[in-house]
Design an enzyme around this catalytic site. Structure first.
Site, PDB file in Angstrom:
ATOM      1  N   SER A   1       0.843  -1.201   0.000  1.00 57.63           N
ATOM      2  CA  SER A   1       0.000   0.000   0.000  1.00 57.63           C
ATOM      3  C   SER A   1       0.873   1.244   0.000  1.00 57.63           C
ATOM      4  CB  SER A   1      -0.901   0.017   1.231  1.00 57.63           C
ATOM      5  OG  SER A   1      -1.534   1.274   1.378  1.00 57.63           O
TER       6      SER A   1
ATOM      7  N   TYR B   1      -1.753  -0.470  10.527  1.00 61.65           N
ATOM      8  CA  TYR B   1      -1.826  -0.840   9.116  1.00 61.65           C
ATOM      9  C   TYR B   1      -0.585  -0.371   8.360  1.00 61.65           C
ATOM     10  CZ  TYR B   1      -3.746  -1.150   4.357  1.00 61.65           C
ATOM     11  OH  TYR B   1      -3.959  -1.444   3.025  1.00 61.65           O
TER      12      TYR B   1
END
Length: 700
Positions: A578, A591
């Site tokens: 990501s 995350y």
């Protein structure tokens, strides 16, 4: 004698209601008959056999009535035959080619002349079997390769056995390569034996016919049924089948475990010239044959029917491994079986040199297609899964043929020169040359985690569309079942499992090895997203992100590399990370940290695995909202809250913030994966951002 609808050894599939719908359309009925015949592998394999019908049509030029023969075209399959796959030829013109036929030495020139007899100019290429049907006067004709009939055709005293079973009702023609002259031989056989119901072709197959499509169908089934029953009645009369058991089969779970361990090693050895896809079967008929005393005598003889050995090569490779051999030491196992492969290649090249003609095509890949492992089963390797599976099916049929021939007499294979002339037939070579160009990812196998939906499914779709076989894995089996159903046969399989569990991951790779022979591409896309500020982030939040994203990537890489090393030709590992692994943002500590760990693990693995040609790269999505599973529920709400907008405003918000002002879709991430595995063949340790251009995520 059976009734017309009750059979023991074949399936009667004729549906009167369906046939009634097609009444009056003889071509449609011929296609229907073809399809139901092809649905029973005991009658004919995929791509094997041929069927036809003759109708009266209006001559295009004169308007006068003319007989036209509709027949399966070259390379077709009767089980899936449609109007697009048939040729329509003037029967009278086809038969008139007898006037210019110059004999056996000039057989091949006749194929081009078939085009001069076409009635339907939209016809597919006429098959080499065209004159075999055209020289016979019957309206409906079936040319099939049933196991039982080939067993009789390949028996030492085939003609006498044919006479014993059917008396004067069946003709018999000795082996001859398909072509114009064989059509003349069938015509001659019928002239000498008027009133027969069919003809047995020595070492080849069966011709049957009828006045209607149904009559032809029933005639074919009855002849096959009689042959099958004749063989069944004699099984065991000469002693145990195949001489009895020599090597006992392992229990099923143990067989599959052995096969999964060995398949990547075999795949690597079979891929010395071109990469191959594998298929494994431990069918009971296969186990009986590979574990028998007669294996060493029968396997080297090769197959009889041309359709069989064209797909299986002249003979299989038999492994000299104990069923319970310790396969944990890959190098030791390779050392044990490499010499067997080398010997096989030498023998195949010797076969080519001994039988080649002045105009023979160049020698083909000398590696085995079929590999037999006593006590475990059979492997087949070919350019794609369908071809490998069909090769295994054909060899299973060859086993049935040997079983039947040995029960009633003695099995005989085609002479080596005859077999070579079929395998290296110029017309067969021309057919191979007409095959479409292979896709970029053909011959490759990919495992995609998170493949049940969202980005993972989009990646699997892209890889499959580019020619790869795909193995979907996800924690939710119901999603996997639904996703797997979207692919055609021989393209995909699935294995439900938790990427945080190393045993579950191993089972996924075992499934890939059993289904396709190994693994070339590992894409770790499984994930979830939790967006919380530091004080609200729990230990559970932290752990699950580290487990699924980071530990899952580790387990997938570790198991994937183990398989890739067995194969010995490198591979690809792709992590879907990501933008958040590169950019510090609010409410994202767990995350973002996990994604950064994924990215650095990629660099570490790239540095370690590069010398083995295993490329390791990262694709970084950002803002994939439409179609992405992680945007369902709390994550979307958390990101919306962080940016002070509603969930509904998120797609537009993310599009506006990238330089290109583009919405990013799962398919865009799939294209990024394809770039690494299908285009950038010398790129490793890299990060590819697929985010529409986020300046703060530029890799510095």
């Amino acid at each position: 004698m059976t009734s017309s609808t009750t059979f023991k050894h074949v399936n009667y599939l004729w549906d009167e209601a369906k046939a009634a719908e097609l009444a009056g359309d003889e071509v449609a009925l011929f296609l229907y008959r073809s399809n139901i015949l092809g649905a029973d592998l005991r009658i004919t394999n995929y791509g094997g056999g041929n069927t036809s019908v003759k109708t009266i049509e209006k001559d295009v030029l004169t308007g006068a009535p003319a007989e036209v023969m509709w027949i399966k075209g070259s390379g077709g399959d009767i089980g899936t035959l449609t109007r697009k796959g048939i040729a329509g030829l003037y029967t009278e013109k086809l038969r008139a080619l007898k006037n210019i036929y110059r004999g056996l030495e000039h057989e091949d020139e006749m194929v081009a002349l078939f085009y001069h007899t076409l009635y339907d100019l939209d016809s597919t290429a006429p098959s080499i079997d065209t004159p075999l049907h055209g020289m016979l006067p019957f309206k409906h004709i079936d040319h099939l390769h049933p196991d039982a009939l080939i067993a009789i055709a390949a028996a030492k005293d085939s003609e006498a056995i044919t006479k014993e079973i059917w008396g004067d009702t069946m003709g018999w023609v000795p082996w001859q390569r398909p072509g114009f002259d064989l059509g003349l031989q069938l015509e001659k056989c019928l002239a000498e034996n008027p009133g027969i119901r069919g003809i047995v072709l020595g070492s080849h197959g069966l011709f049957t016919w009828g006045d209607t499509s149904h009559e032809c169908y029933v005639n074919s089934l009855e002849v096959i049924e009689q042959a099958s029953q004749y063989i069944e009645d004699r099984l065991g009369e000469k002693g145990p089948i195949f001489g009895g058991e020599k090597v006992a089969a392992l229990p099923e779970a143990d067989r599959k475990a052995q096969a999964a361990k060995l398949a990547p090693v075999l795949r690597g050895l079979c891929s010395s010239e071109k990469r191959m896809i594998g298929h494994f079967t431990d069918d009971s008929r296969v186990l009986q044959f590979v574990g028998s005393h007669d294996l060493d005598r029968l396997a080297p003889l090769g197959t009889s029917c041309p359709d069989h050995f064209l797909r299986t090569k002249i003979q299989p490779l038999v492994l000299e491994l104990a069923p319970d051999e310790d396969l944990s030491d890959t190098e030791k196992v390779k050392e044990q079986i490499t010499s067997a492969f080398e010997e096989y290649r030498l023998q195949y090249n010797g076969y080519y040199q001994a039988h080649k003609r002045d105009n023979s095509p160049a020698v083909r890949d000398p590696n085995p297609v079929v590999i037999l492992y006593p006590g475990v089963g059979m492997f087949a390797f070919a350019k794609n899964k369908q071809t490998a599976r069909v090769a295994a099916e054909f060899y299973t049929n060859a086993i049935n043929v040997m079983r039947g021939a040995e029960a009633i007499s003695e099995y005989t294979a085609l002479p080596r020169q005859e077999a070579f002339d079929i395998e290296y037939w110029l017309l067969e070579e021309a057919k191979l040359q007409r095959m479409p160009k292979e896709q970029p990812l053909s011959r490759r196998v990919a495992i995609v985690t998170g493949g049940g939906g969202g980005i993972g499914k989009a990646i699997a779709d892209k890889l499959a569309a580019e020619g790869a076989c795909v193995v979907l894995t996800d924690i939710a089996e119901d999603r996997l079942v639904e996703a797997n159903a979207t692919y055609k046969r021989d393209v995909s399989t699935y294995a439900a499992g938790d990427v945080t569990d190393p045993n579950a991951v191993e089972k996924t790779f075992d499934k890939a090895c059993l289904e396709f022979g190994g693994v070339d591409i590992v894409v770790h896309c499984a994930g979830l997203a939790i967006s919380k500020p530091l004080e609200e982030t729990t230990q559970k939040d932290w752990d699950i992100l580290q487990d699924v994203l980071v530990k899952g990537q580790f387990h997938m890489a570790q198991s994937g590399v183990k398989v890739m090393r067995k194969q010995g030709f490198g591979g690809d590992i792709i992590s879907i990370a990501s933008k958040n692994g590169l950019v510090a943002g609010p409410n994202n500590v767990a995350y973002g940290t996990a994604k950064a760990a994924q990215q650095h693990m990629t660099r570490l693995l790239a540095a370690e695995l590069g010398p083995e040609k295993i490329k390791v790269n990262t694709v970084n999505p950002d803002g994939v909202i439409v179609g992405s599973k992680i945007w369902e529920g709390a994550w979307a709400e958390g990101r919306a809250k962080a940016y002070g907008i509603t969930v509904e405003e998120l797609p537009a918000h993310y599009a506006k913030r990238n330089l290109m002002n583009e919405i990013i879709y799962p398919e865009d991430i799939a294209n990024g994966v394809f770039a690494f595995v299908g285009v950038l063949d010398k790129s490793t340790g890299n990060i590819l951002n697929v985010d529409g251009g986020m300046a703060n995520a530029f890799v510095r």
